[in-house]
Design a protein around this motif. Structure first.
Motif, PDB file in Angstrom:
ATOM      1  N   GLU A   1       7.716  -1.965  11.384  1.00  0.00           N
ATOM      2  CA  GLU A   1       8.334  -3.461  11.056  1.00  0.00           C
ATOM      3  C   GLU A   1       9.185  -4.036  12.134  1.00  0.00           C
ATOM      4  OE1 GLU A   1       8.532  -6.656   7.546  1.00  0.00           O
ATOM      5  OE2 GLU A   1       9.957  -4.970   7.182  1.00  0.00           O
TER       6      GLU A   1
ATOM      7  N   PRO B   1      -2.795  -8.735   2.010  1.00  0.00           N
ATOM      8  CA  PRO B   1      -2.918  -9.298   0.856  1.00  0.00           C
ATOM      9  C   PRO B   1      -2.526  -8.217  -0.374  1.00  0.00           C
ATOM     10  CG  PRO B   1      -3.531 -10.946   1.858  1.00  0.00           C
ATOM     11  CD  PRO B   1      -4.419  -9.139   2.853  1.00  0.00           C
TER      12      PRO B   1
ATOM     13  N   VAL C   1      -0.965   3.964  -2.147  1.00  0.00           N
ATOM     14  CA  VAL C   1      -0.825   2.597  -1.567  1.00  0.00           C
ATOM     15  C   VAL C   1      -2.505   2.244  -0.777  1.00  0.00           C
ATOM     16  CG1 VAL C   1      -0.601   0.390  -0.121  1.00  0.00           C
ATOM     17  CG2 VAL C   1       1.464   1.893  -1.136  1.00  0.00           C
TER      18      VAL C   1
ATOM     19  N   GLU D   1       5.229  -2.470   0.059  1.00  0.00           N
ATOM     20  CA  GLU D   1       6.987  -2.459  -0.178  1.00  0.00           C
ATOM     21  C   GLU D   1       7.413  -1.830  -1.532  1.00  0.00           C
ATOM     22  OE1 GLU D   1       6.422  -6.644   0.454  1.00  0.00           O
ATOM     23  OE2 GLU D   1       6.466  -6.771   2.633  1.00  0.00           O
ATOM     24  N   ALA D   2       6.535  -1.849  -2.469  1.00  0.00           N
ATOM     25  CA  ALA D   2       7.449  -1.541  -4.112  1.00  0.00           C
ATOM     26  C   ALA D   2       7.421   0.332  -3.359  1.00  0.00           C
ATOM     27  CB  ALA D   2       6.536  -1.947  -4.978  1.00  0.00           C
TER      28      ALA D   2
ATOM     29  N   LYS E   1      -2.953  -4.841  -1.199  1.00  0.00           N
ATOM     30  CA  LYS E   1      -2.031  -4.217  -0.352  1.00  0.00           C
ATOM     31  C   LYS E   1      -0.655  -3.853  -0.384  1.00  0.00           C
ATOM     32  CE  LYS E   1      -5.451  -0.492   0.321  1.00  0.00           C
ATOM     33  NZ  LYS E   1      -6.895  -1.161  -0.138  1.00  0.00           N
ATOM     34  N   ARG E   2      -0.346  -4.982   0.686  1.00  0.00           N
ATOM     35  CA  ARG E   2       1.216  -5.192   0.951  1.00  0.00           C
ATOM     36  C   ARG E   2       2.360  -5.068  -0.254  1.00  0.00           C
ATOM     37  NH1 ARG E   2       4.093  -7.948   6.152  1.00  0.00           N
ATOM     38  NH2 ARG E   2       5.886  -7.963   5.883  1.00  0.00           N
ATOM     39  N   PRO E   3       2.100  -5.599  -1.390  1.00  0.00           N
ATOM     40  CA  PRO E   3       3.220  -5.569  -2.213  1.00  0.00           C
ATOM     41  C   PRO E   3       3.639  -4.266  -2.749  1.00  0.00           C
ATOM     42  CG  PRO E   3       1.749  -7.405  -3.157  1.00  0.00           C
ATOM     43  CD  PRO E   3       1.057  -6.636  -1.284  1.00  0.00           C
ATOM     44  N   LYS E   4       2.977  -3.397  -2.686  1.00  0.00           N
ATOM     45  CA  LYS E   4       2.616  -2.344  -3.874  1.00  0.00           C
ATOM     46  C   LYS E   4       3.203  -1.821  -1.997  1.00  0.00           C
ATOM     47  CE  LYS E   4      -0.597   1.271  -5.188  1.00  0.00           C
ATOM     48  NZ  LYS E   4      -1.786   2.133  -6.361  1.00  0.00           N
TER      49      LYS E   4
ATOM     50  N   TYR F   1       3.935   1.196   8.883  1.00  0.00           N
ATOM     51  CA  TYR F   1       3.293  -0.192   9.381  1.00  0.00           C
ATOM     52  C   TYR F   1       2.058  -0.560   9.940  1.00  0.00           C
ATOM     53  CZ  TYR F   1       5.132  -5.277   8.840  1.00  0.00           C
ATOM     54  OH  TYR F   1       4.467  -6.618   8.879  1.00  0.00           O
TER      55      TYR F   1
ATOM     56  N   GLU G   1      10.373   0.715  -1.232  1.00  0.00           N
ATOM     57  CA  GLU G   1      11.716   0.589  -2.033  1.00  0.00           C
ATOM     58  C   GLU G   1      12.001   1.847  -3.665  1.00  0.00           C
ATOM     59  OE1 GLU G   1      14.940  -0.204  -3.662  1.00  0.00           O
ATOM     60  OE2 GLU G   1      14.496  -1.254  -2.108  1.00  0.00           O
TER      61      GLU G   1
END
Length: 234
Positions: free
Chosen positions: A183, A151, A107, A158-159, A153-156, A144, A162
């Motif tokens: 978090e 903005p 990430v 969280e993916a 890197k956060r989606p990656k 975390y 998951e």
């Protein structure tokens, strides 16, 4: 764990799977843990890394057991590179429990391995551990911290969290949910990043001494609980 509960109301999620092999070895009086990963495992900035602290914490919980925690962290790596070290740095050591810390550098690093390469390597690594037999496995997900919460890197991030969770679910393995724990510390307990992150780290990537200490005690507690469940057949 009671002191942690008094200090702030956020605890790590318990492990879903009992640590059956580790429990058997603890009952026999000796157990070996191998920690493999990147800078969180190896240590960064002069802060004692979690494997060193885990050894102390587990010896407190199991004072009559000869426990080893072997550190096989290499800063900057992620699952594809770590997988190449498995034969020498994991299997040759004959561990009873393996803790594999993964996902962050994919990430964070602009030139790091791809998301697909990392998740494929995690799948292959856990399958190798399963085929070896008599090894319990804990996957440790991302920290975390601001470096992975931009903005972009956060989606990656969280993916990746998951994906690690899904792989563990499919293989019936445990995850130490570090991302969710930190978090919760930040968002619920209102612990600032100035306390969570190493103040000497300009990249805002690495955990502070305080975070590492608290995280390790939570990890030791989760291990002890899952070991107890295995011992009692729960």
């Amino acid at each position: 764990m009671a002191l942690d509960s008094l200090e702030f109301p956020v605890q790590v999620a318990p492990f879903e799977q009992p640590l059956t092999n580790f429990a058997r070895r603890v009952k026999g009086g000796q157990a070996r843990v191998v920690a493999i990963g990147s800078s969180t495992t190896a240590g960064e900035g002069g802060i004692a890394p979690y494997p060193q602290r885990l050894l102390t914490d587990l010896r407190i919980k199991y004072p009559n057991v000869a426990i080893e925690v072997i550190n096989r962290g290499v800063g900057g790596e992620d699952a594809p590179s770590e997988l190449k070290r498995f034969e020498h740095d994991v299997f040759d050591l004959k561990p009873d429990l393996v803790i594999w810390q993964i996902g962050t550098n994919t990430v964070w690093q602009a030139d790091g391995p791809s998301f697909e390469d990392t998740t494929n390597a995690i799948r292959e690594g856990v399958d190798q551990l399963l085929r070896a037999g008599q090894i319990d496995v804990i996957l440790m997900d991302l920290q975390y911290v601001p470096a992975v919460l931009t903005p972009a890197k956060r989606p990656k991030a969280e993916a990746m969290v998951e994906a690690i969770s899904q792989i563990a679910h499919e293989r019936h393995m445990n995850v130490f949910r570090r991302f969710a724990l930190m978090e919760g510390w930040h968002e619920v307990a209102k612990i600032s990043f100035d306390r969570l992150v190493d103040p000497g780290d300009d990249s805002r990537l690495h955990a502070s001494d305080w975070t590492t200490d608290k995280m390790t005690w939570q990890l030791a507690g989760a291990i002890a609980d899952a070991t107890s469940k295995a011992s009692h057949g729960a």
